[in-house]
Scaffold this motif. Structure first.
Motif, PDB file in Angstrom:
ATOM      1  N   MET B   1       0.833  -1.202   0.000  1.00  0.00           N
ATOM      2  CA  MET B   1       0.000   0.000   0.000  1.00  0.00           C
ATOM      3  C   MET B   1       0.874   1.262   0.000  1.00  0.00           C
ATOM      4  SD  MET B   1      -2.879   1.151   2.784  1.00  0.00           S
ATOM      5  CE  MET B   1      -4.090  -0.142   2.638  1.00  0.00           C
ATOM      6  N   LYS B  64      -2.708   8.001   7.952  1.00  0.00           N
ATOM      7  CA  LYS B  64      -3.881   7.239   8.426  1.00  0.00           C
ATOM      8  C   LYS B  64      -5.090   7.495   7.534  1.00  0.00           C
ATOM      9  CE  LYS B  64      -3.051   7.533  13.356  1.00  0.00           C
ATOM     10  NZ  LYS B  64      -3.458   8.300  14.544  1.00  0.00           N
ATOM     11  N   GLN B  67      -4.616   5.703   4.222  1.00  0.00           N
ATOM     12  CA  GLN B  67      -4.765   4.251   4.383  1.00  0.00           C
ATOM     13  C   GLN B  67      -6.226   3.872   4.626  1.00  0.00           C
ATOM     14  OE1 GLN B  67      -1.872   3.514   7.476  1.00  0.00           O
ATOM     15  NE2 GLN B  67      -0.257   3.042   5.988  1.00  0.00           N
ATOM     16  N   ASP B  68      -6.920   4.655   5.449  1.00  0.00           N
ATOM     17  CA  ASP B  68      -8.342   4.383   5.701  1.00  0.00           C
ATOM     18  C   ASP B  68      -9.148   4.476   4.405  1.00  0.00           C
ATOM     19  OD1 ASP B  68      -7.841   3.999   8.354  1.00  0.00           O
ATOM     20  OD2 ASP B  68      -8.665   5.925   9.033  1.00  0.00           O
ATOM     21  N   MET B  70      -8.068   3.929   1.408  1.00  0.00           N
ATOM     22  CA  MET B  70      -7.760   2.760   0.564  1.00  0.00           C
ATOM     23  C   MET B  70      -8.516   1.526   1.038  1.00  0.00           C
ATOM     24  SD  MET B  70      -4.398   3.640  -1.346  1.00  0.00           S
ATOM     25  CE  MET B  70      -4.377   2.403  -2.341  1.00  0.00           C
ATOM     26  N   LYS B  71      -8.760   1.456   2.355  1.00  0.00           N
ATOM     27  CA  LYS B  71      -9.528   0.315   2.895  1.00  0.00           C
ATOM     28  C   LYS B  71     -11.014   0.454   2.584  1.00  0.00           C
ATOM     29  CE  LYS B  71      -6.480  -0.504   6.767  1.00  0.00           C
ATOM     30  NZ  LYS B  71      -6.278   0.203   8.015  1.00  0.00           N
ATOM     31  N   LYS B  72     -11.521   1.699   2.654  1.00  0.00           N
ATOM     32  CA  LYS B  72     -12.966   1.909   2.486  1.00  0.00           C
ATOM     33  C   LYS B  72     -13.403   1.783   1.025  1.00  0.00           C
ATOM     34  CE  LYS B  72     -13.566   5.302   6.249  1.00  0.00           C
ATOM     35  NZ  LYS B  72     -14.861   5.121   6.908  1.00  0.00           N
ATOM     36  N   TRP B  73     -12.569   2.235   0.100  1.00  0.00           N
ATOM     37  CA  TRP B  73     -12.952   2.240  -1.313  1.00  0.00           C
ATOM     38  C   TRP B  73     -11.878   1.566  -2.143  1.00  0.00           C
ATOM     39  CZ3 TRP B  73     -13.328   6.817   1.675  1.00  0.00           C
ATOM     40  CH2 TRP B  73     -14.653   7.152   2.044  1.00  0.00           C
ATOM     41  N   ASP B  74     -12.263   1.159  -3.333  1.00  0.00           N
ATOM     42  CA  ASP B  74     -11.336   0.445  -4.196  1.00  0.00           C
ATOM     43  C   ASP B  74     -10.501   1.466  -4.986  1.00  0.00           C
ATOM     44  OD1 ASP B  74     -10.069  -1.529  -5.500  1.00  0.00           O
ATOM     45  OD2 ASP B  74     -11.802  -2.251  -6.633  1.00  0.00           O
ATOM     46  N   SER B 100      -9.124   5.594  -9.300  1.00  0.00           N
ATOM     47  CA  SER B 100      -9.791   4.302  -9.168  1.00  0.00           C
ATOM     48  C   SER B 100     -10.226   3.823 -10.556  1.00  0.00           C
ATOM     49  CB  SER B 100     -11.000   4.418  -8.238  1.00  0.00           C
ATOM     50  OG  SER B 100     -11.813   5.512  -8.610  1.00  0.00           O
TER      51      SER B 100
END
Lengths: 80, 140
Positions: B1, B64, B67-68, B70-74, B100
């Motif tokens: 990431m 943070k 990174q958050d 990237m976790k929530k959306w593609d 994206s």
């Protein structure tokens, strides 16, 4: 114990850091530190919010302070 | 990431390179927000804004947020860059962006990036008027 100061907190205290002298009562937690600083500098108590960062992470009131920690006062942020 | 995220605090912000930074073979959509110095706030003329930061913590908080997102959306790539120092009217002060495969993810993520930055990243803005200066949002 040294506390780093930014933004309006720096202006209120008149310096970019504040040292709590060795002879004073050392705050042992974030809550005690806030209490002490707002007593010494009442203007800090009038801000919209006042957070503390310990080792560059936001710290809740219950977090205990160690002598080697990097401590900073975080007045209301306004980036962007 | 890590290689998909760029977070930076800079003295001079140039948003023009952000397309290249977000570009990647899997991205068909890009969304970028740029914040700049506006001349009037509540009918008062602003001469300049002065930004300062607690840099180490700001970089951590910006990382943070990226990174958050990237976790929530593609998302394929995320950029968050903020300027510090004195900035005059029309100068850019912040750029956030995401890329994206399709547009929905990057549109939603871009809004999250700037809204969360404003809430959590330790950066402070002082409005300089002709005869006074005010730390924004400092007092109720």
């Amino acid at each position: 114990m040294e506390v780093l100061l930014f933004g309006i907190a720096k202006d209120i205290v008149g310096s970019s850091s504040y040292t709590i002298s060795e002879n004073a009562v050392m705050p042992t937690s974030v809550a005690e530190l806030k209490q002490q600083l707002t007593t010494d500098f009442p203007e800090l108590g009038k801000l919209s919010s006042l957070a503390v960062a310990v080792n560059s992470e936001y710290a809740e009131d219950g977090v205990l302070l160690q002598s080697q920690d990097e401590i900073a006062l975080i007045p209301p942020v306004s980036g962007g | 990431m890590v290689d998909k995220i760029i977070v930076e605090i800079v003295d001079e912000l140039d948003p023009s390179g952000v397309y290249q930074e977000l570009s990647d073979p899997n991205s068909g959509g890009f969304c970028v927000f740029v914040g700049a110095v506006r001349e009037f706030t509540q009918n008062e003329q602003v001469m300049a804004l002065e930004f300062e930061t607690y840099q180490g913590m700001a970089i951590k908080e910006m990382t943070k947020i990226a990174q958050d997102a990237m976790k929530k959306w593609d998302l394929n790539k995320v950029v968050i860059r903020h300027a510090v120092g004195k900035k005059e009217v029309e100068e850019p002060v912040v750029v956030v962006g995401a890329s994206s495969a399709h547009r929905d993810a990057c549109f939603t993520a871009c809004r999250y990036l700037i809204d969360t930055l404003k809430e959590t990243v330790p950066i402070w803005k002082k409005e300089m008027f002709k005869n006074k200066s005010i730390w924004v949002s400092a007092t109720p």
